[in-house]
Design a protein around this motif. Sequence first.
Motif, PDB file in Angstrom:
ATOM      1  N   GLY A  27     -32.985 111.415 -93.731  1.00  0.00           N
ATOM      2  CA  GLY A  27     -31.955 110.728 -92.547  1.00  0.00           C
ATOM      3  C   GLY A  27     -31.047 110.196 -93.338  1.00  0.00           C
ATOM      4  N   PRO A  28     -30.644 109.344 -94.839  1.00  0.00           N
ATOM      5  CA  PRO A  28     -29.772 109.184 -94.979  1.00  0.00           C
ATOM      6  C   PRO A  28     -28.531 109.771 -95.692  1.00  0.00           C
ATOM      7  CG  PRO A  28     -30.814 107.446 -95.595  1.00  0.00           C
ATOM      8  CD  PRO A  28     -32.028 108.578 -94.977  1.00  0.00           C
ATOM      9  N   THR A  29     -29.554 110.964 -96.031  1.00  0.00           N
ATOM     10  CA  THR A  29     -28.264 112.365 -96.427  1.00  0.00           C
ATOM     11  C   THR A  29     -27.541 113.468 -95.730  1.00  0.00           C
ATOM     12  OG1 THR A  29     -30.102 113.048 -98.134  1.00  0.00           O
ATOM     13  CG2 THR A  29     -28.484 114.709 -97.351  1.00  0.00           C
TER      14      THR A  29
ATOM     15  N   GLN B 162     -27.068 111.339 -92.024  1.00  0.00           N
ATOM     16  CA  GLN B 162     -25.824 110.387 -91.911  1.00  0.00           C
ATOM     17  C   GLN B 162     -24.402 111.163 -92.665  1.00  0.00           C
ATOM     18  OE1 GLN B 162     -26.518 108.636 -89.248  1.00  0.00           O
ATOM     19  NE2 GLN B 162     -24.762 107.569 -89.418  1.00  0.00           N
TER      20      GLN B 162
END
Lengths: 202, 202
Positions: A187-189, A191
């Motif tokens: 997910g953070p990638t 984002q």
Amino acid sequence: MNPAKARTGRRAGDSGTRDAILNAARAIFAESGYDGTTIRKIAADAGVDPALVHHFYGTKERLFVDTMRFPAVPSDTLRPVLESNRRQLGETVVRTLLAVWDDPHFRGPALGLLRSAVTNEQAARMLRQFIASTILALLARTAKPEDAELRSALVASQVLGLLLARFVLELEPLASASTDELVRSVGPTFQRYLTGDIRRGH
Amino acid sequence: MNPAKARTGRRAGDSGTRDAILNAARAIFAESGYDGTTIRKIAADAGVDPALVHHFYGTKERLFVDTMRFPAVPSDTLRPVLESNRRQLGETVVRTLLAVWDDPHFRGPALGLLRSAVTNEQAARMLRQFIASTILALLARTAKPEDAELRSALVASQVLGLLLARFVLELEPLASASTDELVRSVGPTFQRYLTGDIRRGH
């Protein structure tokens, strides 16, 4: 029942006309690619009025989806991403992606298309243009305006790799990771690709 | 000249023996996968002493590389990553990857292998096991010990996706992005996967 269906579904000759449109579309998409194909060209080739193609299939995106037996309409599937809270974009991309791909009814045909794109240059060109004109164009609307094209292509690269690792090569522990694990790890990638700083290393 | 080559290259019957070993290896890798194959089994099948297989090919990794015409030996290619400063791991992964893949002599055969893995289940299994036993095992040594397997699989997923987007689908602007642009945009992804927090979303 869908009123459009009720109205058009019983007219004599409809299925012949639909077949003629699909056959023309298949040939023209293959010859001219997604970008080079117009509803008008398909209609001319099928010997029908362009209004009838619109009536049966709506947009070029939907006609392509039907022609290629693409298992979903990107602009429908991506709605949760477009409507997502900006700070949860990365998480929403993972959840939306897995909701669709974890369904074998979607995955079978979609993997078939991915396989033909990897082995056949003409199929690769069609899929590339379709992805760029639909999926990437939608994703770019959720991204920071600076570098929106690069941002959505970066998202596509991590999506493609995740699909390849999880469903084709079945690399563990990715193949059996839960949605929540992937939300936290990948997910953070997404984002960062969509909203973060991608022009400066660290 | 490589002294091993000078010593073994001229003996009568060597090329016949090498061919017998490669043929046996090809059959056993295909039947038993990478993990299930041993030098001993290949030697028995080729009717030679295991020491001779080691003498000609060194390790199982090198034998596989020769058998499959894999265009590079991962443990050689990944040396810069293994020797990298910890804080520059992400950048080093991108630079090492592109140094190899931007070379058409590597890329042609490597894409051939990727294509067969995507379309053929047996080839997928062999490539999966080879990637896990060599590339992922090496990457895991550079990662934080917690979740080292997941970390290296995440790196593999972004590597595969980048290769697919840049070289197979040729998605722009990724297809023509410079190494430095990819270092800045994708480097931090690899850095986080290998050394960052992958257990907590944001």
